[in-house]
Every structure is written in structure tokens, then in C-alpha cells.
Design a protein around this motif. Structure first.
Motif, short mmCIF file in Angstrom:
data_model
loop_
_atom_site.label_atom_id
_atom_site.label_comp_id
_atom_site.label_asym_id
_atom_site.label_seq_id
_atom_site.Cartn_x
_atom_site.Cartn_y
_atom_site.Cartn_z
N ARG A 419 0.81 -1.45 0.04
CA ARG A 419 0.00 -0.03 -0.29
C ARG A 419 0.94 1.24 -0.12
NH1 ARG A 419 -3.87 -1.21 5.24
NH2 ARG A 419 -1.74 -1.58 6.11
N SER A 420 1.97 1.04 0.20
CA SER A 420 3.16 2.36 0.21
C SER A 420 4.41 1.77 -0.24
CB SER A 420 3.36 2.79 1.65
OG SER A 420 4.51 3.46 2.01
N ILE A 421 5.17 2.62 -0.79
CA ILE A 421 6.55 2.11 -1.49
C ILE A 421 7.40 1.70 -0.31
CG2 ILE A 421 6.25 3.83 -3.45
CD1 ILE A 421 8.42 5.36 -1.95
N VAL A 422 7.23 2.15 0.92
CA VAL A 422 7.96 1.34 1.89
C VAL A 422 7.52 -0.06 2.39
CG1 VAL A 422 8.48 3.75 2.91
CG2 VAL A 422 6.61 2.62 3.75
N ASP A 423 6.38 -0.29 1.72
CA ASP A 423 6.00 -1.85 1.81
C ASP A 423 6.70 -2.75 0.82
OD1 ASP A 423 4.21 -0.90 3.97
OD2 ASP A 423 2.55 -0.52 2.58
N VAL A 424 7.29 -2.31 -0.09
CA VAL A 424 7.67 -3.10 -1.25
C VAL A 424 8.81 -3.89 -0.65
CG1 VAL A 424 8.87 -3.02 -3.46
CG2 VAL A 424 6.79 -1.46 -2.94
N ALA A 425 10.03 -3.42 0.08
CA ALA A 425 11.07 -4.23 0.40
C ALA A 425 10.73 -5.33 1.43
CB ALA A 425 11.96 -3.52 1.17
N PRO A 426 9.60 -5.00 2.19
CA PRO A 426 9.39 -6.26 3.33
C PRO A 426 8.63 -7.12 2.26
CG PRO A 426 8.90 -4.07 4.21
CD PRO A 426 9.37 -3.49 2.92
N ALA A 427 7.74 -6.95 1.46
CA ALA A 427 7.07 -7.66 0.55
C ALA A 427 7.86 -8.93 -0.27
CB ALA A 427 6.14 -7.03 -0.28
N ILE A 428 9.16 -7.98 -0.53
CA ILE A 428 10.14 -8.82 -1.47
C ILE A 428 10.58 -9.94 -0.50
CG2 ILE A 428 12.30 -8.53 -2.57
CD1 ILE A 428 11.34 -5.91 -3.75
N LEU A 429 11.10 -9.30 0.62
CA LEU A 429 11.88 -10.11 1.62
C LEU A 429 10.90 -11.32 2.05
CD1 LEU A 429 13.67 -7.56 3.74
CD2 LEU A 429 14.61 -9.00 1.90
N GLY A 430 9.67 -11.03 2.30
CA GLY A 430 8.69 -12.00 2.75
C GLY A 430 8.41 -13.03 1.82
N HIS A 431 8.40 -12.76 0.65
CA HIS A 431 8.33 -13.62 -0.78
C HIS A 431 9.54 -14.70 -0.63
CE1 HIS A 431 7.53 -14.81 -4.73
NE2 HIS A 431 8.76 -14.60 -5.03
N PHE A 432 10.78 -14.18 -0.28
CA PHE A 432 11.55 -15.31 -0.06
C PHE A 432 11.97 -15.63 1.23
CE2 PHE A 432 13.11 -12.51 -4.02
CZ PHE A 432 13.26 -13.52 -4.79
N GLY A 433 10.99 -15.47 2.17
CA GLY A 433 11.13 -16.21 3.29
C GLY A 433 12.35 -15.48 4.14
N VAL A 434 12.59 -14.31 3.80
CA VAL A 434 13.40 -13.44 4.73
C VAL A 434 12.74 -12.65 5.78
CG1 VAL A 434 15.60 -12.06 4.66
CG2 VAL A 434 15.19 -13.61 2.92
N GLU A 435 13.20 -12.45 7.05
CA GLU A 435 12.44 -11.44 7.88
C GLU A 435 13.04 -10.23 7.49
OE1 GLU A 435 11.64 -11.78 12.46
OE2 GLU A 435 13.88 -11.34 12.06
N ALA A 436 11.94 -9.29 7.76
CA ALA A 436 12.33 -7.82 7.25
C ALA A 436 12.91 -7.31 8.52
CB ALA A 436 11.06 -7.05 7.07
N PRO A 437 13.65 -5.99 8.32
CA PRO A 437 14.25 -5.26 9.40
C PRO A 437 13.32 -4.78 10.57
CG PRO A 437 14.91 -4.56 7.43
CD PRO A 437 13.71 -5.45 6.98
N GLY A 438 13.88 -4.71 11.62
CA GLY A 438 13.01 -4.40 12.77
C GLY A 438 12.07 -2.96 12.78
N TYR A 439 12.63 -2.04 11.93
CA TYR A 439 11.72 -1.01 11.68
C TYR A 439 10.57 -1.16 10.90
CZ TYR A 439 14.86 -0.62 7.46
OH TYR A 439 15.60 -0.92 6.30
N ALA A 440 10.83 -1.99 9.91
CA ALA A 440 9.67 -2.41 9.07
C ALA A 440 8.60 -3.29 10.01
CB ALA A 440 9.98 -3.25 7.83
N LEU A 441 9.13 -4.17 10.66
CA LEU A 441 8.37 -4.95 11.57
C LEU A 441 7.38 -4.18 12.56
CD1 LEU A 441 10.71 -8.15 12.20
CD2 LEU A 441 8.69 -7.88 10.52
N ARG A 442 8.03 -3.23 12.97
CA ARG A 442 7.53 -2.13 14.07
C ARG A 442 6.41 -1.38 13.35
NH1 ARG A 442 12.69 -1.86 15.94
NH2 ARG A 442 13.01 0.01 14.87
N ARG A 443 6.75 -0.99 12.04
CA ARG A 443 5.57 -0.10 11.56
C ARG A 443 4.19 -1.06 10.89
NH1 ARG A 443 8.79 1.29 7.46
NH2 ARG A 443 7.88 -0.52 6.09
N ALA A 444 4.65 -2.30 10.67
CA ALA A 444 3.41 -3.20 10.25
C ALA A 444 2.62 -3.59 11.54
CB ALA A 444 4.48 -4.47 9.82
N ALA A 445 3.08 -3.72 12.67
CA ALA A 445 2.55 -4.00 13.98
C ALA A 445 1.63 -2.62 14.23
CB ALA A 445 3.56 -4.29 15.13
#
Length: 445
Positions: A419-445
Motif C-alpha cells: 500500500r506504500s512504497i515502503v512496503d515493497v522491500a518487506p514484501a520482497i523479503l517475505g516472498h523469499f522467506g527472509v525476515e524484514a528489518p525491525g523498523y519495518a516489523l514495528r511499522r507493520a505492527a
């Protein structure tokens, strides 16, 4: 590789949602039309300022400027006591010092300016053993050392397979020179040739292909008037599809994201924002396109509130942001909205732009931001250091919807589209089963 499908991310700089949506089903976009019929097409929000170095850093890191620390096309480096200019125009680069501006743009942004607490998608995937490739993307920091093809640049850390305007080329591809004739499309022709070469060899797990010519053309012609260049972008994407054996074969092999980094709006009026502060000592205005930073450089400078109030009644200014007693304040036509953590006090109409509260707060909290951050009003642009502007064409950088909304076409991704360009990197990492950085996880929460 075993596991999830490989993934291709294509970023078409400056493409507006309205332009893409209107073009689908026409003869100018056969590849995008065929892909959209098999994909999900929506809209997402950019970051603020919605300017290319800031936006591409947000796409690469999954963060706003408060984390990745890239505040603008031009900004004051407090540690070095100088302006950083990433190429607002040739005139602006020359005013800042051409050699310094070139190095800042090509090397310094990634090697020195991009925040150390930010993790790029190239770094995170490389750490997980996933092969990455990048073509012309300017926020490229990775784990693999690359030497330049020209003597005046030093080595950089980038993706495993790294192609950057012929200046860095991890392998010989036979692609043409990128800077032969930008107006004729040679930069994107180079990118398309490299992308086709990589797909033909299936030479990556994740590839980021950056097409910059659309933004260049729409600055001159206007945000929805660069049909011929969008057709060239479509042809570049079509090259990838044909290299894979067709649309169905391509989407069997690869998940796909096609997006822009920011929008654009029309420019009719131009302001020299620095004129508002010409009598203020120890004050510097760093302006370009449709955003600006105002810096206090010494004790004689007015306080942040006084500087923001100086912009009351200025027709080129929509919103002025500053901090007061640790609280973010947004000021618009004399009305104010205070952002104290999750608590909002004041007139909510001050920030009635897309995702404006989060974007405005993150921009102001960037360590390299000015004491006042300025978003331009509709139809207005600020002159850059060289006095250049895009009157009669298009520009971007502000909080307004036209600058801030981007198309988001996705296929093969698990979960909802970003929904935002800042969600793209976490979506890519999730696609490959790689955990996103902590700042992205805190934002998602």
C-alpha cells in the motif's frame, strides 16, 4: 533456486496511476496490458519528499527518511558544512560543484549518506544467500564489491550482478552506451538490453530494473503527456517477457512488481523560496522541484517556528513542518496540527493528503532534514540552486495526492499488494522467506 519463484521488480520513474490506467488496453502498452490481465493493479503512496533519491531509498530499504536518512535532492550536510546536490539540474550541480555533485550522486549517497541502521533489500537477500541483480537503480547498496569502468570513481558495494549506466558493469552484456542521447531513450534502452540479457540467462533470484526516461520526459511535457516514452517503457518490459518465452512463461518463472516511485503534477508557477529568508542571518534554503528544507546554520537564525510563520501567506507553500518541544507541528495558512506521537491536536485538515501524518513526521525526523520542511502548493515549483524549474511541464516532491500516488501492479506475491512504497522491500523479503528489518516489523505492527 528451490522454494519461492524468483522475482522481478520494475520501477518506472514518475509514472502516474492515471497515465498507466488510461494506457492499458491501447496499442502503446501491449506488454503491460497482457501482464495486468493476469495481475492485480492498484495504487500505493510514496514517501515525502516525493523526490527520486528519497523514494528510491525508501523502495530499497522499506523505510521513510527518518531511517534511511536521505532527505531531498539537495540538502545541507551538517557534519561537513556543505550542500549535497544529487542532480536537480545541470545548473544546480554546477552551482554545488560539478565534481562533488557527481560523486555524491553516483557513490556518496550509498557509501556515505544512506543510513547505517537501514538495510537494503540487496543486503538482506545477499545475507540469506539469494542472488540479486540491479540495473540503473540509484539506491543500490549491497554486499559485493564492484570496480568502476571510469577512473574518477572508486569501488562500491552493490548487488551481486550490478549494472549502473555503464559506469559499473559486473559482466559484459553487449548493451549499448546509456548516455548517447537521453531524449531519444538511450538510458532505458541500455537498461532493457541488460534486463533481457539477465532473463535470457535466468541469472538472478531477484532483479530490480529501473526505467528513468518517463520521469525525464514528463518533466518537460507534463505528467500525463509522455505517451511515446511510456510505450518505450512497455517495450523494455516486453523485452523481459519475450526473453522468458512469453507472458505465461514469464509469470510462471517470476513473481512481478511494476510500480513507480512518485507521481507528478503540472507546474504553472515558480517561486524563489529563498527570497522569503534573504534578510535572515545564518539561514539556508535548500529547494528543488516541489519541496524544500530551511536550515538554521547559526545562533543568529530565527527559531523554527518563526521561520515557518515567515511562510504564512506565501502562495507557493502548502504546508510547513517544524518541531517544537519535541512535537511535530504542521502549519498551513496559519492553522496548525500537532503530532505528539500517536496523538493529534489541532486542525486535521492541515494534513489531508495521502498518508500525510506518517510521511510528514518521518521527513521531519530525518537527521539530515532542515529545521523547517516545506511542501509546495498545487501548480507551484521551487527554483533549484541553478535557478532551473519545469514551468509548463511536470514536477513532484510535495505531499499532494498527484505527487504522492503511484501505480502498483503485482503478480505472484503472497498477501496483499503493497500500500506504500515502503512496503515493497518487506514484501520482497517475505516472498523469499527472509525476515524484514525491525523498523519495518514495528511499522507493520
Amino acid at each position: 533456486m528451490k522454494g519461492p519463484a524468483k522475482l522481478v521488480l520494475v520501477v518506472i520513474d514518475g509514472l502516474t496511476p492515471t497515465m498507466l490506467e488510461a494506457s492499458l488496453g491501447t496499442s502503446s502498452t501491449p506488454a503491460l496490458t497482457a501482464l495486468a490481465e493476469r495481475a492485480t493493479l492498484g495504487r500505493a503512496t510514496s514517501t515525502f519528499p516525493s523526490l527520486t533519491p528519497v523514494c528510491l531509498s525508501s523502495i530499497a530499504t522499506g523505510a521513510h527518511p527518518d531511517v534511511h536518512e536521505i532527505p531531498h535532492l539537495v540538502w545541507w550536510h551538517r557534519g561537513e558544512g556543505r550542500l549535497v546536490e544529487y542532480g536537480s539540474s545541470f545548473g544546480a550541480a554546477r552551482a554545488a560543484g560539478l565534481g562533488r555533485a557527481l560523486r555524491d550522486t553516483l557513490v556518496g549517497m550509498n557509501a556515505e549518506h544512506l543510513g547505517r541502521s537501514a538495510v537494503t533489500v540487496f543486503e538482506a537477500l545477499a545475507d540469506a544467500g539469494i542472488r540479486t541483480a540491479s540495473v540503473n537503480f540509484t539506491a543500490y547498496r549491497g554486499r559485493t564489491r564492484h570496480r568502476p569502468t571510469v577512473p574518477f570513481l572508486g569501488p562500491v558495494l552493490g548487488p551481486e550482478r550490478f549494472f549502473f549506466y555503464n559506469l559499473f558493469q559486473s559482466e559484459r552484456t553487449g548493451a549499448p552506451l546509456s548516455f548517447r542521447n537521453r531524449a531519444a531513450g538511450t538510458i532505458d534502452a541500455y537498461a532493457a538490453a541488460v534486463g533481457r540479457w539477465l532473463v535470457t540467462r535466468d541469472g538472478f533470484d531477484f532483479m530490480l530494473l529501473y526505467l528513468s526516461d518517463y520521469d525525464y520526459a514528463s518533466h518537460a511535457s507534463g505528467p500525463d503527456a509522455a505517451e511515446a516514452v511510456l510505450a518505450r517503457s512497455d517495450e523494455a518490459i516486453g523485452d523481459l517477457v519475450r526473453a522468458a518465452g512469453g507472458v505465461d512463461e514469464f509469470l510462471t518463472r517470476y513473481a512481478l512488481i511494476v510500480m513507480s516511485d512518485h507521481g507528478q503534477t503540472s507546474v504553472r508557477d515558480v517561486a524563489r523560496l529563498g527570497d522569503r529568508f534573504r534578510h535572515d542571518a545564518d539561514t539556508l534554503v535548500a529547494a528543488s522541484n516541489r519541496a524544500a528544507h530551511v536550515y538554521r546554520l547559526g545562533p543568529r537564525a530565527p527559531g523554527a517556528r518563526a521561520l515557518a510563520e515567515r511562510l504564512d501567506g506565501e502562495p507557493s507553500v502548502d504546508v510547513a513542518l517544524f518541531r517544537e518541544d519535541g512535537v511535530v507541528v504542521a502549519r498551513r495558512d496559519g492553522a496548525e496540527l500537532r503530532l505528539d506521537g500517536a496523538v493529534l491536536e489541532g486542525d486535521s485538515a492541515v494534513l489531508d493528503h495521502p498518508d500525510a501524518v506518517a510521511r510528514a513526521a518521518a521527513a521531519l525526523r530525518c537527521v539530515n532534514a532542515g529545521d523547517v520542511v516545506v511542501s509546495a502548493a498545487e501548480t507551484w515549483e521551487f527554483e533549484d540552486l541553478g535557478g532551473r524549474h519545469h514551468r509548463g511541464g511536470g514536477s513532484h516532491g510535495s505531499l499532494v495526492a498527484g505527487d504522492s500516488l503511484v501505480p502498483m501492479l503485482t503478480a505472484g506475491l503472497a498477501g496483499s499488494p503493497p500500500r506504500s512504497i515502503v512496503d515493497v522491500a518487506p514484501a520482497i523479503l517475505g516472498h523469499f522467506g527472509v525476515e524484514a528489518p525491525g523498523y519495518a516489523l514495528r511499522r507493520a505492527a
